[in-house]
Design a protein around this motif. Structure first.
Motif, PDB file in Angstrom:
ATOM      1  N   VAL A   1     -25.500  78.463 -28.524  1.00 32.36           N
ATOM      2  CA  VAL A   1     -26.147  78.952 -27.308  1.00 32.36           C
ATOM      3  C   VAL A   1     -26.879  77.895 -26.486  1.00 32.36           C
ATOM      4  CG1 VAL A   1     -26.445  81.442 -27.530  1.00 32.36           C
ATOM      5  CG2 VAL A   1     -27.887  79.930 -28.862  1.00 32.36           C
TER       6      VAL A   1
ATOM      7  N   GLN B   1     -26.187  67.257 -33.123  1.00 33.83           N
ATOM      8  CA  GLN B   1     -27.222  68.061 -32.469  1.00 33.83           C
ATOM      9  C   GLN B   1     -28.618  67.495 -32.709  1.00 33.83           C
ATOM     10  OE1 GLN B   1     -26.886  72.344 -32.505  1.00 33.83           O
ATOM     11  NE2 GLN B   1     -25.252  72.178 -33.997  1.00 33.83           N
TER      12      GLN B   1
ATOM     13  N   ASP C   1     -17.565  74.496 -36.213  1.00 29.90           N
ATOM     14  CA  ASP C   1     -16.700  73.751 -35.293  1.00 29.90           C
ATOM     15  C   ASP C   1     -16.294  72.429 -35.957  1.00 29.90           C
ATOM     16  OD1 ASP C   1     -18.837  72.040 -35.063  1.00 29.90           O
ATOM     17  OD2 ASP C   1     -19.343  72.589 -33.010  1.00 29.90           O
TER      18      ASP C   1
ATOM     19  N   ASN D   1     -20.862  71.996 -36.968  1.00 28.37           N
ATOM     20  CA  ASN D   1     -21.924  72.880 -36.481  1.00 28.37           C
ATOM     21  C   ASN D   1     -21.519  74.331 -36.707  1.00 28.37           C
ATOM     22  OD1 ASN D   1     -23.338  70.653 -35.324  1.00 28.37           O
ATOM     23  ND2 ASN D   1     -21.919  70.742 -33.586  1.00 28.37           N
ATOM     24  N   ILE D   2     -22.462  75.113 -37.209  1.00 29.67           N
ATOM     25  CA  ILE D   2     -22.167  76.526 -37.441  1.00 29.67           C
ATOM     26  C   ILE D   2     -22.039  77.259 -36.104  1.00 29.67           C
ATOM     27  CG2 ILE D   2     -23.133  78.691 -38.311  1.00 29.67           C
ATOM     28  CD1 ILE D   2     -24.082  77.312 -40.728  1.00 29.67           C
ATOM     29  N   THR D   3     -20.943  77.976 -35.928  1.00 27.68           N
ATOM     30  CA  THR D   3     -20.782  78.757 -34.700  1.00 27.68           C
ATOM     31  C   THR D   3     -20.788  80.254 -34.985  1.00 27.68           C
ATOM     32  OG1 THR D   3     -18.395  78.544 -34.912  1.00 27.68           O
ATOM     33  CG2 THR D   3     -19.498  76.986 -33.466  1.00 27.68           C
TER      34      THR D   3
ATOM     35  N   PHE E   1     -30.638  81.187 -36.102  1.00 27.29           N
ATOM     36  CA  PHE E   1     -29.366  80.997 -35.401  1.00 27.29           C
ATOM     37  C   PHE E   1     -29.324  81.906 -34.173  1.00 27.29           C
ATOM     38  CE2 PHE E   1     -24.851  82.307 -34.941  1.00 27.29           C
ATOM     39  CZ  PHE E   1     -24.299  81.068 -34.642  1.00 27.29           C
ATOM     40  N   MET E   2     -28.979  81.346 -33.029  1.00 31.09           N
ATOM     41  CA  MET E   2     -28.989  82.067 -31.747  1.00 31.09           C
ATOM     42  C   MET E   2     -30.355  82.685 -31.452  1.00 31.09           C
ATOM     43  SD  MET E   2     -25.235  83.721 -31.485  1.00 31.09           S
ATOM     44  CE  MET E   2     -25.400  84.264 -29.799  1.00 31.09           C
TER      45      MET E   2
END
Lengths: 298, 417
Positions: free
Chosen positions: A137, A151, B177, B181-183, B247-248
């Motif tokens: 996001v 990141q 990905d 990275n965790i998506t 996350f998010m």
């Protein structure tokens, strides 16, 4: 009205002055001083907002001194001040200095710098909070990931969280500081610059010998004003870290957030009042110190 | 000229009398709760029904954003302003009772024996000196939400029944990905939401512990069980890499967005998920522990009558309270908000038990524990910090639990001193 006629002009002026001053004086007494004294009194009491208040002397202050979270928060508050004030003043001065020389679309550019200042701090904080999110996001991290850079943790690390919170706070305040700086720059008489030009002085010397010294009143005002602002930082931190208020591990918690937390989550009003008194003292000392350091020396 | 003047005066006088008579008859009581859309709709429905049954009573419904609610109530009630009937979190009630701001429910209208027979046993925490202080309409418990579309996509038959299965299923649901990275997370985590309850009342017990002693006045999770429970929880992120704390931004947001396979949350989340378009989800009971033990956390909001309500307002308030704690009201609350009825008679109906959404929550109620918090956000912070120290400072789960236990005990000691 007989007594009034007997007064001298000087006395009449005094009467009028106080008549006009009555409203602000009343305002300050009722809205400012009364609650201030109230909270000083409360800082010696134990009160949960619902029951009765009990006098406990210095217990709240003893607890404060022994509280490691308080010292962490105390530190954070000064990091906000010591990073925020110089960085924001430097950036805003550079922008104002150059903007002053720009005439093309001057008003538009100035307005654009001012918009963040008018934006709601809450909306802005939430927007930045999402910018800082990890993939998928976060705007910043999505960009980094798309160009193959790993990141950055931003708000999720004890090291980078505080600067990440501070950045939007600085950005939001720039518009105001730029406007004040530009007013200060405009107030410097053109004749000094003309004289410097005639003497053939370089731009650096002009800046150092004319512009900055004559900007001193502006600078004092902005330093005091923005210092108080950074010492009282709350909106940005509160809104950017609602999942872990002032976290991670208290690394972004400023004094005001600790006060809020003590008062409105723990409902320990006396302890919160003690913290408020400390904040008030700090604000007072910092303001007096700055006024002293930056006083007229001619 | 004179005649129309008289007519006007007469008409005005008549209108004034009629109006004042109307006012004298109708009692207006004020009801406060925090703003949550489904809850507001539910209370509005209840008020409408109540007013139809009691034409002489009007109920004014006032809401505040959740963030301000506790402060507003705490500021308003002592000053004699605000609500006659108020919704309070069960954990706050004690402070109000001690300050005499909540009127005990009269034992003739609300006999304790009857309440004990009719309500779930956890409600007994609301009893003091032989009378009940307040009553809930609904209770909440935790369950595991899972995204059926992602389950199908990963070829998983059904939700996990044990903690081990949970880990295995979460692994299948996690997506990364090219850069690692965790998506998409297998399961959402974050001690800030409901996970600290899950850890406190469910995981520590499942690993053989008993989180508190002396009516929740003494912390007791500082042992192998507590450490093992936190180790298992933190390894979801550190070892199995099936999740990422926050996350998010929020677990429920990730689940809503279809980026999380599983999500543990309270029954109050049902309403919001139901209105999320395109999301297909199911509910399961919380997975059982290594030896098959099941546990759950339950909490509730209660309705109390404030000291502001006296005389006919008190009578009206009592009537309203009786109404909002009736079986009928509880079913409306369940259907609108998704929070579970506080009485077995209303909760454990065959229809509710068989309901694919409410069923797991209602089954959870049977073995749920209710933590008695002194300062919920402070105690939550302690567990959040323990987790952060593991993630950010590589502290061992045993040390993290030890530090947390000490910090939480300090909060409890200060409150109960």
């Amino acid at each position: 009205m007989n007594w009034y006629r007997k007064l001298s002009i000087k006395q009449k002026q005094v009467v009028w002055a106080w008549t006009f001053l009555a409203l602000p004086v009343l305002f300050y007494v009722v809205i400012r001083f009364y609650p201030t004294f109230g909270s000083v009194l409360l800082s010696f009491q134990d009160w949960n907002l619902l029951g009765s208040k009990t006098w406990i002397g210095l217990e709240n202050y003893e607890k404060l001194v022994a509280d490691p979270v308080f010292w962490k928060v105390f530190n954070n508050t000064f990091i906000y001040l010591l990073l925020g004030t110089p960085v924001s003043l430097l950036i805003s001065f550079i922008i104002a200095y150059h903007l002053d020389k720009v005439s093309f679309l001057h008003a538009t550019i100035r307005a654009m710098y001012f918009i963040p200042f008018m934006t709601s701090a809450v909306a802005m904080a939430w927007l930045w909070r999402w910018f800082y999110q990890p993939v998928p996001v976060g705007l910043f991290n999505n960009f980094l990931a798309s160009i193959g850079i790993s990141q950055l943790p931003f708000l999720k690390s004890t090291f980078s969280a505080l600067p990440s919170v501070l950045a939007p706070a600085i950005w939001a305040g720039l518009g105001f500081q730029i406007i004040i700086f530009m007013a200060g720059l405009r107030a410097i008489p053109q004749s000094y610059y003309e004289a410097a030009q005639i003497d053939g002085v370089g731009p650096w010397t002009v800046l150092r010998e004319i512009t900055i010294p004559l900007l001193k009143p502006t600078l004092v005002f902005l330093v005091v004003f923005s210092s108080i602002g950074f010492l009282r930082i709350f909106d940005q931190v509160f809104n950017m870290t609602t999942n872990d208020p002032g976290g991670p591990l208290n690394s972004t918690k400023p004094l005001v957030l600790m006060i809020y937390d003590t008062a409105f989550n723990a409902f320990d009003m006396g302890y919160a009042a003690a913290q408020t008194v400390v904040l008030f003292t700090i604000l007072l000392l910092v303001s007096l110190l700055q006024l002293y350091v930056m006083r007229e020396r001619t | 000229m004179k005649s129309w003047k008289k007519t006007i005066i007469g008409a005005t006088a008549g209108a004034v009398m009629a109006l004042s008579a109307g006012f004298a008859q109708a009692v207006e009581i004020e009801y406060w709760q925090y703003f949550y859309e489904a809850r507001v709709t539910a209370i509005d429905t209840l008020i409408e029904k109540f007013e139809a049954e009691n034409p002489d009573i009007t109920v004014k419904h006032t809401t505040f954003p959740y963030a301000d609610y506790r402060t507003k109530v705490a500021a308003a009630i002592p000053s004699g302003q605000g609500p006659d009937v108020v919704q309070l979190f069960y954990g706050w009630l004690n402070d109000y009772v001690e300050a005499k701001l909540i009127t005990p429910l009269p034992t003739d209208a609300f006999p304790p024996a009857m309440i004990e027979k009719e309500f779930f046993p956890m409600v007994q925490a609301m009893k003091k000196d032989g009378a009940y202080m307040a009553l809930p309409t609904a209770v909440r418990s935790l369950a595991l939400f899972y995204n059926t579309r992602l389950f199908e996509e990963a070829g998983i038959d059904g939700p996990p029944k044990t903690l081990d299965e949970l880990v295995e299923i979460a692994k299948k649901l996690t997506k990364k990905d090219a850069a690692g990275n965790i998506t998409q997370v297998g399961i959402t985590t974050g001690m800030n939401a409901q996970d600290h309850h899950w850890w406190r009342e469910v995981l520590t017990r499942q690993f053989g512990g008993d989180p508190y002693k002396d009516d929740y006045k003494t912390v007791n999770y500082n042992d192998e069980a507590g450490a093992a429970a936190l180790k298992w929880y933190s390894e979801l992120e550190t070892l199995h890499e099936v999740t990422q704390a926050g996350f998010m931004d929020e677990g429920q947001a990730a689940f809503k967005a279809g980026r999380a396979g599983m999500h543990i949350d309270g029954s109050f989340r049902i309403g919001a998920l139901k209105s999320t378009r395109g999301l297909k989800w199911g509910v399961a009971e919380l997975p059982a522990g290594p030896d098959g033990m099941k546990s759950n956390y339950s909490s509730y909001w209660v309705n109390g009558i404030t000291s502001k309500a006296t005389g006919e307002k008190k009578a009206a308030a009592l009537k309203f309270l009786a109404f909002v704690t009736s079986d009928e009201a509880m079913q409306i609350w369940l259907d609108t908000v998704g929070e579970l009825p506080a009485k077995p008679s209303a909760a454990l109906t065959d229809a509710n038990k068989a309901d694919p959404v409410f069923g797991p929550f209602i089954n959870g109620l049977g073995y749920a524990k209710t933590t008695i918090f002194a300062n919920e956000s402070g105690q939550r912070q302690v567990i959040m910090d323990a987790m952060q120290r593991i993630l950010l400072e590589d502290q061992s789960p045993a040390d993290a639990v030890a530090v947390a236990a000490e910090a939480e005990q300090k909060i409890l000691n200060e409150y109960y001193k």
